[in-house]
Design a protein around this motif. Structure first.
Motif, PDB file in Angstrom:
ATOM      1  N   UNK A   1     122.820 -80.805  59.886  1.00 56.75           N
ATOM      2  CA  UNK A   1     122.093 -79.718  59.234  1.00 56.75           C
ATOM      3  C   UNK A   1     120.641 -79.764  59.689  1.00 56.75           C
ATOM      4  N   UNK A   2     120.050 -78.569  59.848  1.00 51.61           N
ATOM      5  CA  UNK A   2     118.699 -78.486  60.391  1.00 51.61           C
ATOM      6  C   UNK A   2     117.732 -77.934  59.347  1.00 51.61           C
ATOM      7  N   UNK A   3     116.516 -78.502  59.412  1.00 52.42           N
ATOM      8  CA  UNK A   3     115.422 -78.063  58.551  1.00 52.42           C
ATOM      9  C   UNK A   3     114.106 -78.398  59.274  1.00 52.42           C
ATOM     10  N   UNK A   4     113.195 -77.411  59.311  1.00 54.00           N
ATOM     11  CA  UNK A   4     111.945 -77.603  60.073  1.00 54.00           C
ATOM     12  C   UNK A   4     111.163 -78.768  59.494  1.00 54.00           C
ATOM     13  N   UNK A   5     110.830 -79.740  60.364  1.00 54.91           N
ATOM     14  CA  UNK A   5     110.081 -80.909  59.907  1.00 54.91           C
ATOM     15  C   UNK A   5     108.587 -80.647  59.778  1.00 54.91           C
ATOM     16  N   UNK A   6     108.131 -79.473  60.157  1.00 53.46           N
ATOM     17  CA  UNK A   6     106.699 -79.157  60.074  1.00 53.46           C
ATOM     18  C   UNK A   6     106.374 -78.391  58.793  1.00 53.46           C
ATOM     19  N   UNK A   7     107.131 -77.311  58.526  1.00 56.56           N
ATOM     20  CA  UNK A   7     106.811 -76.473  57.365  1.00 56.56           C
ATOM     21  C   UNK A   7     107.898 -76.487  56.303  1.00 56.56           C
ATOM     22  N   UNK A   8     109.075 -77.070  56.579  1.00 56.04           N
ATOM     23  CA  UNK A   8     110.156 -77.148  55.605  1.00 56.04           C
ATOM     24  C   UNK A   8     111.050 -75.937  55.549  1.00 56.04           C
ATOM     25  N   UNK A   9     110.882 -75.011  56.489  1.00 54.77           N
ATOM     26  CA  UNK A   9     111.733 -73.802  56.461  1.00 54.77           C
ATOM     27  C   UNK A   9     113.173 -74.145  56.814  1.00 54.77           C
ATOM     28  N   UNK A  10     114.135 -73.536  56.034  1.00 57.56           N
ATOM     29  CA  UNK A  10     115.550 -73.774  56.260  1.00 57.56           C
ATOM     30  C   UNK A  10     116.209 -72.491  56.751  1.00 57.56           C
TER      31      UNK A  10
ATOM     32  N   UNK B   1     106.337 -71.393  61.661  1.00 52.45           N
ATOM     33  CA  UNK B   1     105.269 -72.140  62.338  1.00 52.45           C
ATOM     34  C   UNK B   1     105.422 -72.184  63.849  1.00 52.45           C
ATOM     35  N   UNK B   2     106.575 -71.739  64.394  1.00 51.97           N
ATOM     36  CA  UNK B   2     106.771 -71.718  65.835  1.00 51.97           C
ATOM     37  C   UNK B   2     107.221 -73.030  66.426  1.00 51.97           C
ATOM     38  N   UNK B   3     107.493 -74.051  65.596  1.00 52.92           N
ATOM     39  CA  UNK B   3     107.918 -75.355  66.124  1.00 52.92           C
ATOM     40  C   UNK B   3     109.366 -75.254  66.629  1.00 52.92           C
ATOM     41  N   UNK B   4     109.667 -75.802  67.814  1.00 55.67           N
ATOM     42  CA  UNK B   4     111.040 -75.732  68.322  1.00 55.67           C
ATOM     43  C   UNK B   4     111.967 -76.673  67.543  1.00 55.67           C
ATOM     44  N   UNK B   5     113.203 -76.236  67.336  1.00 56.61           N
ATOM     45  CA  UNK B   5     114.194 -77.078  66.653  1.00 56.61           C
ATOM     46  C   UNK B   5     114.783 -78.083  67.646  1.00 56.61           C
ATOM     47  N   UNK B   6     114.733 -79.371  67.252  1.00 54.06           N
ATOM     48  CA  UNK B   6     115.258 -80.435  68.088  1.00 54.06           C
ATOM     49  C   UNK B   6     115.881 -81.509  67.204  1.00 54.06           C
TER      50      UNK B   6
END
Length: 453
Positions: A420-429, A443-448
């Motif tokens: 499961x993925x969740x943005x580690x920068x802003x917490x967006x799911x 925030x534009x952070x790439x998912x990895x």
């Protein structure tokens, strides 16, 4: 007696031509292309230079050139001097000597030699010297009109048509090379050379050159109705077409070319209108617009009819015309229904497929207790709520849908194959935690790998 008379004439003529002249030219108007230079003499009788020859220029004479003029000296039929720069000039290369040159001894010898030469010609001067002035200003106001129609290829939509047109306007020209103009056009004239002597020839050649010039203009994709906007292009094409006859032979060039009116023949205009109407009717949207306009006109006509049942008959005819128009639209490929009001918008007439659509079957689900066939939001056997779709997380063996690493109902650990993925920068799911986008929309952070739960 003849010899004595010749000697007296030679002496008198030479002495009369000793005075230096002041040569000038009055203003050249728009109708004068060239004029012969004049010797200034006093109008009050103070001048003594009244007996000299007209076509003799004494050495040291002053010649004046004004703006818009070009001065030319012709001696013995040959052009010897030319000047187009405004100012005052002294002619010091004349073959007619004078005692007022500054060196009296040598000047007297030259004068006596000139007397002897004139004596052999009976006392007359055996030479001819003239000064001519040419108008180098723009000669405007030359009207033209095509007596016969000229063919012009024009594009009407995707079609290439030959249209017979007539055009009217004015053009202007100027003398660019006075030597060619003098040599090949006016030559040895008496006092003035006016434009009327050459206008008819120039106009005839211009109209002859219009056909190939318009051909090159049409090749650029310019329509005949746009010729007024491309007068510079027409001028350049005419200059190229007439460069041989006007520029290289006569020293004349076109300055401007104006088009006042361009009109096609009535038959060609009618043919163009028919093609445009056909193009309109081939477009479904434009065809429908024309039909709506015709129907509205019919309604206005019927509403204004005061003769008893005329209004009713008008509306009946309007309905019939509307249905006929709808049938015609269908024949063109995208028609309206043959029944119903032709003014009814398409959105109000629901298609038959929507009216006869069968009811959709309701989805059922199986609870974790094993009871199947549940149609509501809760299990009919144990009352547990319907689990959320698997796309919102991972489903535990107890039936609970989770998004974390452990089940919030029984505490079981998330299986290894359920990332499961969740943005580690802003917490967006993302809506589907299993299939996130390439970049976080917040925030534009790439998912990895760092965003896996």
């Amino acid at each position: 007696m003849g010899l004595i008379k010749a000697a007296m004439g030679a002496a008198g003529g030479v002495m009369a031509d000793q005075w230096k002249e002041f040569l000038y030219c009055d203003s050249l108007d728009k109708d004068t292309l060239a004029a012969k230079g004049q010797k200034r003499t006093s109008s009050r009788g103070r001048s003594s230079n009244t007996s000299g020859e007209d076509n003799i220029i004494t050495k040291g004479s002053v010649i004046v050139v004004n703006e818009g003029q070009c001065m030319m000296i012709v001696e013995q039929g040959k052009v010897v001097e030319i000047c187009a720069e405004p100012g005052e000039y002294i002619y010091d290369s004349s073959t007619e000597p004078t005692v007022f040159g500054g060196d009296l001894a040598s000047d007297l010898k030259a004068v006596f030699r000139n007397m002897g030469k004139r004596f052999t010609f009976g006392g007359d001067a055996p030479k001819d010297q003239r000064v001519y002035y040419f108008n180098t200003k723009e000669i405007m106001g030359n009207k033209y009109g095509t007596p016969q129609s000229i063919q012009f290829e024009t594009m009407i939509g995707p079609y290439m048509l030959n249209v017979n047109i007539r055009c009217f306007g004015e053009y202007s020209y100027r003398i660019a090379n006075p030597i060619l103009f003098y040599t090949n056009v006016c030559s040895n004239f008496d006092t003035v050379y006016e434009r009327s002597e050459i206008d008819s020839q120039l106009k005839s050649e211009l109209l002859t050159a219009l056909q190939p010039a318009f051909g090159r203009i049409a090749a650029k994709g310019i329509r005949y109705t746009q010729l007024i906007n491309y007068t510079k292009d027409i001028r350049n094409e005419l200059s190229e077409e007439l460069s041989e006859d006007w520029g290289k032979k006569r020293g004349i060039e076109i300055v401007s070319f104006g088009v006042s009116s361009v009109k096609a023949e009535e038959e060609d205009e009618r043919r163009i209108k028919e093609i445009q109407d056909s193009a309109i009717m081939s477009n479904p949207d434009m065809r429908a617009g024309r039909l709506a306009t015709a129907t509205a006109d019919a309604m206005r006509t019927a509403a204004g009819n005061e003769a008893g049942m005329g209004g009713a008959f008008g509306f009946m005819g309007m309905g019939m015309a509307g249905q006929m128009g709808a049938g015609a639209m269908g024949a063109f490929g995208q028609g309206a229904p043959s029944q119903g009001n032709p003014l009814t918008p398409p959105m109000q007439q629901a298609p038959a497929s929507q009216q006869a659509a069968p009811p959709q079957a309701q989805a059922v689900w199986t609870c974790s207790c094993g009871h199947a066939g549940n149609a509501g939001k809760f299990c009919e056997e144990c009352g547990k709520p319907q689990p959320k779709p698997a796309s919102d997380g991972w489903t535990c063996s107890c039936g609970t849908v989770n998004k974390g690493k452990f089940c919030m109902e029984c505490g079981a650990k998330k299986p290894a194959g359920e990332p499961l993925y969740r943005c580690d920068k802003c917490g967006w799911e993302p809506k589907d935690p299993k299939h996130p986008p390439k970049f976080c929309p917040e925030c534009g952070d790439p998912f990895d790998e760092s965003d896996k739960q």
